[in-house]
Design a protein around this motif. Structure first.
Motif, mmCIF file in Angstrom:
data_model
loop_
_atom_site.group_PDB
_atom_site.id
_atom_site.type_symbol
_atom_site.label_atom_id
_atom_site.label_comp_id
_atom_site.label_asym_id
_atom_site.label_seq_id
_atom_site.Cartn_x
_atom_site.Cartn_y
_atom_site.Cartn_z
ATOM 1 N N SER A 280 4.505 3.461 10.793
ATOM 2 C CA SER A 280 3.811 3.088 9.744
ATOM 3 C C SER A 280 3.724 1.338 9.623
ATOM 4 O O SER A 280 4.316 0.592 10.450
ATOM 5 N N GLU A 282 3.171 -1.704 6.309
ATOM 6 C CA GLU A 282 3.172 -2.117 4.844
ATOM 7 C C GLU A 282 3.044 -3.479 4.768
ATOM 8 O O GLU A 282 3.809 -4.293 5.582
ATOM 9 N N VAL A 309 -2.168 0.650 12.040
ATOM 10 C CA VAL A 309 -1.301 1.750 12.417
ATOM 11 C C VAL A 309 -2.005 2.430 13.581
ATOM 12 O O VAL A 309 -1.475 2.994 14.582
ATOM 13 N N ARG A 374 1.337 5.406 6.659
ATOM 14 C CA ARG A 374 1.981 6.140 7.586
ATOM 15 C C ARG A 374 1.580 7.206 8.146
ATOM 16 O O ARG A 374 0.645 7.979 7.578
#
Length: 413
Positions: A280, A282, A309, A374
């Protein structure tokens, strides 16, 4: 001939991110430095360098300091001089500014840290091949059958690894060597930075039992508070209680585990290969972003996360077919959505398309603090499972923590 004594090492890089930055800016050594806040590929100070100058020539006055920071960023790590002011990881930068306003603030550079991580781990593997990767800045190493791994309890081999990593990277590390992973991890904290700590089975009562219970990896704040209510403050205090008593008060699994670890027992092997469940990316925004007013900016960030990713998957040789998103709203509440598709993927466009479908199922009225992407249900690229690509019914799952109920807004980024 007697079998060699089991010797397991835990190696922890010293203030890893901060140390990597000090190699770039040696003029900051010995000063309180904080790494955190926003990310940028090229440091702003570089833009003002005169021709022929290096990063080491940047004057101290040119670096930003905490007292001038405004925003909601958090600290990723800090140098040891900064930690003396009570500054630590995950602390808000505004709070840290009150503790040490003169601390220098540098942005995080994860690409640099990952490059150093790969470099120091390769050094270890060339010396001791049984290594378990535990993250960007720490590993376990099985010293048992490695030349030098038994000499002085493992100190000779630990010293060689320390020296080799420093020569290759300029970075220091601390190493604990013990009969097992549990004690080795505790021992690596004994002599930071750049220390080596050797613990034998006979040292349990003198070196391990006096430690606070929280030093045991796996005893968190809640368990520690409960232990405290029973007057159990140290590892030795836990060891003084009968196994049945611990089970009665902490449950069968946790109580039995506490009894074992308090007596220094841990048979877990050093695992050289561990398959990830998901990958993942973020990011937390410097300011709240709204799905309508900041649609273009959010869209660019979202696409970038999908690309990163995809790059991670391709670099590490994995494909996945469960795509998920994570949102944190301005009120800190979190919502997640995921969707499983009928084929394994590792390309950014396909990830972006499915992640976009997940976005249609979340409320987007509130401003956002964080967004993440993700990819799960991973298998090795090229494996029989990946090649088979057995169709599966598309399914999605939702999880929201205090998010607004109702339909998603029509304006999606």
């Amino acid at each position: 001939m007697n079998a060699p004594i089991r010797r397991i090492a835990h190696l922890d890089m010293d203030a890893f991110y901060a140390s990597a930055e000090l190699l770039r800016y040696p003029q900051l050594k010995g000063l309180p430095v904080v790494i955190g806040g926003g990310r940028r590929k090229v440091d702003e100070a570089i833009q003002d360098l005169p021709e022929g100058a290096t990063l080491a020539d940047i004057p101290l006055a040119a670096f930003p300091v905490l007292k001038d920071y405004t925003g909601r960023g958090v600290i990723t790590t800090a140098t040891y001089p900064a930690r003396q002011f009570g500054i630590g990881s995950a602390m808000g930068l505004m709070k840290a500014a009150k503790l040490c306003p003169q601390a220098i603030l540098l942005p995080v550079d994860f690409e640099r840290y990952r490059a150093f991580s790969r470099q120091f781990k390769q050094v270890i593997l060339e010396i001791a091949p049984l290594m378990e990767d535990r993250g960007v800045d720490e590993v376990y190493i099985d010293f048992t059958d490695v030349p030098g791994g038994q000499r002085e309890g493992g100190r000779v081999l630990a010293r060689l690894i320390q020296k080799s990593i420093f020569q290759a990277t300029g970075l220091t590390c601390s190493i604990g060597v013990a009969p097992n992973k549990l004690i080795a991890k505790m021992a690596s904290e004994f002599n930071k930075p750049n220390g080596i700590s050797i613990v034998h089975e006979s040292d349990l009562q003198t070196l391990i039992w006096p430690l606070p219970a929280r030093k045991v990896n796996g005893i968190g704040p809640k368990a520690d508070a409960k232990l405290e209510r029973f007057g159990l403050r140290t590892v030795g205090d836990i060891a003084s209680r009968e196994r049945d008593w611990l089970i009665a008060h902490f449950g069968k699994a946790t109580g039995a585990w506490m009894h074992e670890v308090s007596w220094g027992r841990d048979e877990r092997p050093v695992v050289t290969e561990s398959e990830p469940v998901s990958m993942s990316r973020e990011t937390t925004f410097e300011r709240d972003l709204h799905a309508v007013r900041d649609r273009a900016e959010l869209g660019a960030i979202f696409t970038h996360l999908c690309q990163k990713v995809a790059e991670d998957l391709q670099r590490k040789g994995y494909v996945g077919k469960t795509i998920g998103i994570k949102l944190r709203y301005d009120n800190f509440q979190i919502a997640t959505r995921d969707q499983t598709i009928d084929r394994f993927i590792d390309d950014a466009k396909a990830i972006r398309q499915t992640a976009g479908q997940c976005l249609k199922r979340v409320p987007l009225e509130r401003p956002l603090r964080l967004i993440g992407v993700r990819v799960g249900a991973l298998v090795r690229a090229g494996s029989s499972e990946a090649n088979a690509g057995a169709p599966s019914r598309k399914r999605g799952s939702d999880r929201a923590t205090g998010a607004t109920n109702g339909q998603a807004t029509a304006s999606l980024f």
